[in-house]
Design a protein around this motif. Sequence first.
Motif, PDB file in Angstrom:
ATOM      1  N   LEU A   1       0.812  -1.216   0.000  1.00  0.00           N
ATOM      2  CA  LEU A   1       0.000   0.000   0.000  1.00  0.00           C
ATOM      3  C   LEU A   1       0.852   1.275   0.000  1.00  0.00           C
ATOM      4  O   LEU A   1       0.448   2.288  -0.576  1.00  0.00           O
ATOM      5  N   ILE A   2       2.022   1.228   0.605  1.00  0.00           N
ATOM      6  CA  ILE A   2       2.935   2.380   0.524  1.00  0.00           C
ATOM      7  C   ILE A   2       3.337   2.599  -0.928  1.00  0.00           C
ATOM      8  O   ILE A   2       3.314   3.726  -1.443  1.00  0.00           O
ATOM      9  N   LEU A   3       3.685   1.516  -1.619  1.00  0.00           N
ATOM     10  CA  LEU A   3       4.049   1.627  -3.037  1.00  0.00           C
ATOM     11  C   LEU A   3       2.867   2.110  -3.880  1.00  0.00           C
ATOM     12  O   LEU A   3       3.030   2.959  -4.767  1.00  0.00           O
ATOM     13  N   ALA A   4       1.685   1.567  -3.606  1.00  0.00           N
ATOM     14  CA  ALA A   4       0.493   1.949  -4.373  1.00  0.00           C
ATOM     15  C   ALA A   4       0.182   3.436  -4.187  1.00  0.00           C
ATOM     16  O   ALA A   4      -0.063   4.149  -5.172  1.00  0.00           O
ATOM     17  N   ASN A   5       0.187   3.899  -2.944  1.00  0.00           N
ATOM     18  CA  ASN A   5      -0.094   5.314  -2.679  1.00  0.00           C
ATOM     19  C   ASN A   5       0.974   6.210  -3.306  1.00  0.00           C
ATOM     20  O   ASN A   5       0.656   7.255  -3.881  1.00  0.00           O
ATOM     21  N   SER A   6       2.221   5.814  -3.190  1.00  0.00           N
ATOM     22  CA  SER A   6       3.313   6.612  -3.757  1.00  0.00           C
ATOM     23  C   SER A   6       3.225   6.683  -5.275  1.00  0.00           C
ATOM     24  O   SER A   6       3.432   7.750  -5.867  1.00  0.00           O
ATOM     25  N   ALA A   7       2.902   5.575  -5.907  1.00  0.00           N
ATOM     26  CA  ALA A   7       2.767   5.551  -7.366  1.00  0.00           C
ATOM     27  C   ALA A   7       1.614   6.451  -7.824  1.00  0.00           C
ATOM     28  O   ALA A   7       1.726   7.153  -8.834  1.00  0.00           O
ATOM     29  N   ARG A   8       0.522   6.452  -7.070  1.00  0.00           N
ATOM     30  CA  ARG A   8      -0.605   7.346  -7.414  1.00  0.00           C
ATOM     31  C   ARG A   8      -0.182   8.802  -7.287  1.00  0.00           C
ATOM     32  O   ARG A   8      -0.572   9.639  -8.095  1.00  0.00           O
ATOM     33  N   GLU A   9       0.637   9.114  -6.273  1.00  0.00           N
ATOM     34  CA  GLU A   9       1.121  10.488  -6.107  1.00  0.00           C
ATOM     35  C   GLU A   9       1.994  10.912  -7.280  1.00  0.00           C
ATOM     36  O   GLU A   9       2.098  12.102  -7.583  1.00  0.00           O
ATOM     37  N   LEU A  10       2.607   9.946  -7.959  1.00  0.00           N
ATOM     38  CA  LEU A  10       3.394  10.224  -9.158  1.00  0.00           C
ATOM     39  C   LEU A  10       2.523  10.253 -10.417  1.00  0.00           C
ATOM     40  O   LEU A  10       3.035  10.440 -11.521  1.00  0.00           O
ATOM     41  N   GLY A  11       1.230  10.030 -10.247  1.00  0.00           N
ATOM     42  CA  GLY A  11       0.317  10.068 -11.390  1.00  0.00           C
ATOM     43  C   GLY A  11       0.182   8.746 -12.132  1.00  0.00           C
ATOM     44  O   GLY A  11      -0.401   8.695 -13.214  1.00  0.00           O
ATOM     45  N   MET A  12       0.712   7.679 -11.563  1.00  0.00           N
ATOM     46  CA  MET A  12       0.629   6.371 -12.218  1.00  0.00           C
ATOM     47  C   MET A  12      -0.739   5.737 -11.984  1.00  0.00           C
ATOM     48  O   MET A  12      -1.374   5.967 -10.956  1.00  0.00           O
ATOM     49  N   THR A  13      -1.168   4.918 -12.917  1.00  0.00           N
ATOM     50  CA  THR A  13      -2.316   4.041 -12.714  1.00  0.00           C
ATOM     51  C   THR A  13      -1.817   2.887 -11.852  1.00  0.00           C
ATOM     52  O   THR A  13      -0.732   2.350 -12.100  1.00  0.00           O
ATOM     53  N   VAL A  14      -2.602   2.513 -10.842  1.00  0.00           N
ATOM     54  CA  VAL A  14      -2.183   1.430  -9.946  1.00  0.00           C
ATOM     55  C   VAL A  14      -3.303   0.407  -9.839  1.00  0.00           C
ATOM     56  O   VAL A  14      -4.441   0.745  -9.518  1.00  0.00           O
ATOM     57  N   ASN A  15      -2.965  -0.837 -10.139  1.00  0.00           N
ATOM     58  CA  ASN A  15      -3.886  -1.957 -10.006  1.00  0.00           C
ATOM     59  C   ASN A  15      -3.298  -2.961  -9.031  1.00  0.00           C
ATOM     60  O   ASN A  15      -2.144  -3.350  -9.168  1.00  0.00           O
ATOM     61  N   ILE A  16      -4.104  -3.363  -8.040  1.00  0.00           N
ATOM     62  CA  ILE A  16      -3.678  -4.412  -7.114  1.00  0.00           C
ATOM     63  C   ILE A  16      -4.603  -5.603  -7.308  1.00  0.00           C
ATOM     64  O   ILE A  16      -5.824  -5.467  -7.228  1.00  0.00           O
ATOM     65  N   PHE A  17      -4.013  -6.764  -7.553  1.00  0.00           N
ATOM     66  CA  PHE A  17      -4.740  -8.020  -7.724  1.00  0.00           C
ATOM     67  C   PHE A  17      -4.553  -8.806  -6.431  1.00  0.00           C
ATOM     68  O   PHE A  17      -3.444  -9.217  -6.099  1.00  0.00           O
ATOM     69  N   PHE A  18      -5.634  -8.966  -5.670  1.00  0.00           N
ATOM     70  CA  PHE A  18      -5.590  -9.644  -4.375  1.00  0.00           C
ATOM     71  C   PHE A  18      -5.893 -11.128  -4.574  1.00  0.00           C
ATOM     72  O   PHE A  18      -6.948 -11.480  -5.096  1.00  0.00           O
ATOM     73  N   ALA A  19      -4.962 -11.982  -4.143  1.00  0.00           N
ATOM     74  CA  ALA A  19      -5.138 -13.423  -4.287  1.00  0.00           C
ATOM     75  C   ALA A  19      -4.903 -14.111  -2.938  1.00  0.00           C
ATOM     76  O   ALA A  19      -4.097 -13.665  -2.124  1.00  0.00           O
ATOM     77  N   PHE A  20      -5.628 -15.175  -2.705  1.00  0.00           N
ATOM     78  CA  PHE A  20      -5.535 -16.005  -1.504  1.00  0.00           C
ATOM     79  C   PHE A  20      -5.434 -15.164  -0.237  1.00  0.00           C
ATOM     80  O   PHE A  20      -6.325 -14.414   0.070  1.00  0.00           O
ATOM     81  N   TRP A  21      -4.341 -15.265   0.533  1.00  0.00           N
ATOM     82  CA  TRP A  21      -4.265 -14.577   1.827  1.00  0.00           C
ATOM     83  C   TRP A  21      -4.335 -13.064   1.683  1.00  0.00           C
ATOM     84  O   TRP A  21      -4.738 -12.358   2.610  1.00  0.00           O
ATOM     85  N   GLY A  22      -3.961 -12.546   0.526  1.00  0.00           N
ATOM     86  CA  GLY A  22      -4.064 -11.107   0.283  1.00  0.00           C
ATOM     87  C   GLY A  22      -5.492 -10.600   0.373  1.00  0.00           C
ATOM     88  O   GLY A  22      -5.730  -9.426   0.662  1.00  0.00           O
ATOM     89  N   LEU A  23      -6.464 -11.499   0.145  1.00  0.00           N
ATOM     90  CA  LEU A  23      -7.873 -11.110   0.253  1.00  0.00           C
ATOM     91  C   LEU A  23      -8.242 -10.651   1.662  1.00  0.00           C
ATOM     92  O   LEU A  23      -9.155  -9.840   1.841  1.00  0.00           O
ATOM     93  N   CYS A  24      -7.528 -11.150   2.659  1.00  0.00           N
ATOM     94  CA  CYS A  24      -7.843 -10.776   4.045  1.00  0.00           C
ATOM     95  C   CYS A  24      -7.655  -9.290   4.286  1.00  0.00           C
ATOM     96  O   CYS A  24      -8.313  -8.710   5.158  1.00  0.00           O
TER      97      CYS A  24
END
Length: 160
Positions: free
Chosen positions: A23-46
Motif C-alpha cells: 500500500l505504501i508503493l500503491a499510494n506513492s505511485a498514485r502520487e506520481l500520477g501512475m495508474t495502480v492496479n492491485i490483484f488480491f489473491a488467496f491470503w491477500g484477500l484478508c
Amino acid sequence: MEKGKKLSLILFSGDYDKAMAALILANSARELGMTVNIFFAFWGLCLIRDPEKMSLEDKTAFETMFGIAAPNGPEDLPLSRMNMAGLGKAMLKKMMAEHDAPDLTAFLKGAQKKGVNFFICKLSLEIMGFKKEEMIQGSQVLTATEYLQDALDADIELFI
C-alpha cells in the motif's frame, strides 16, 4: 513522471507488514500520477475483507470454519516475522505512531481515495469461501487471465 505509466501489484500475502509495503508503493505511485492496479489473491484477500460485512450465510462447513479462522480485515493481519502472538505487531504499531506513520487501515483508505484499482482473484475468492459482498466497496472480481491481460501493459509488476 511520464504520463500513462502503470504499476501492477499482486498481493498474495496476508501479512501486515507486507500489505503495508504494497500500500505504501500503491499510494506513492498514485502520487506520481501512475495508474495502480492491485490483484488480491488467496491470503491477500484478508486485507480487503470488510469486518462489518462478513457473513456465514450460504457457506459450507469448511468455508464457515475458514472464514472464522482467517484474519478479519487489515488490522487483524499478523506480522510476517516476530509476530510473537501479537506482541511484535503491537511494538511495530507503537514505533509507527512514534514516527507519525499511518496504520495499515489509513494506507488502505488512502489508496481507495487516490483511485487505486482493487481487483479480486475470482478463483481465490471461491476457494477461500469468501463472497464479493464481504470485500471492501469498489473492488472488482477478475479471473487470472483478465488480470494478466491488463498487467501486460504495466511498466512495473510486483508480487508481494
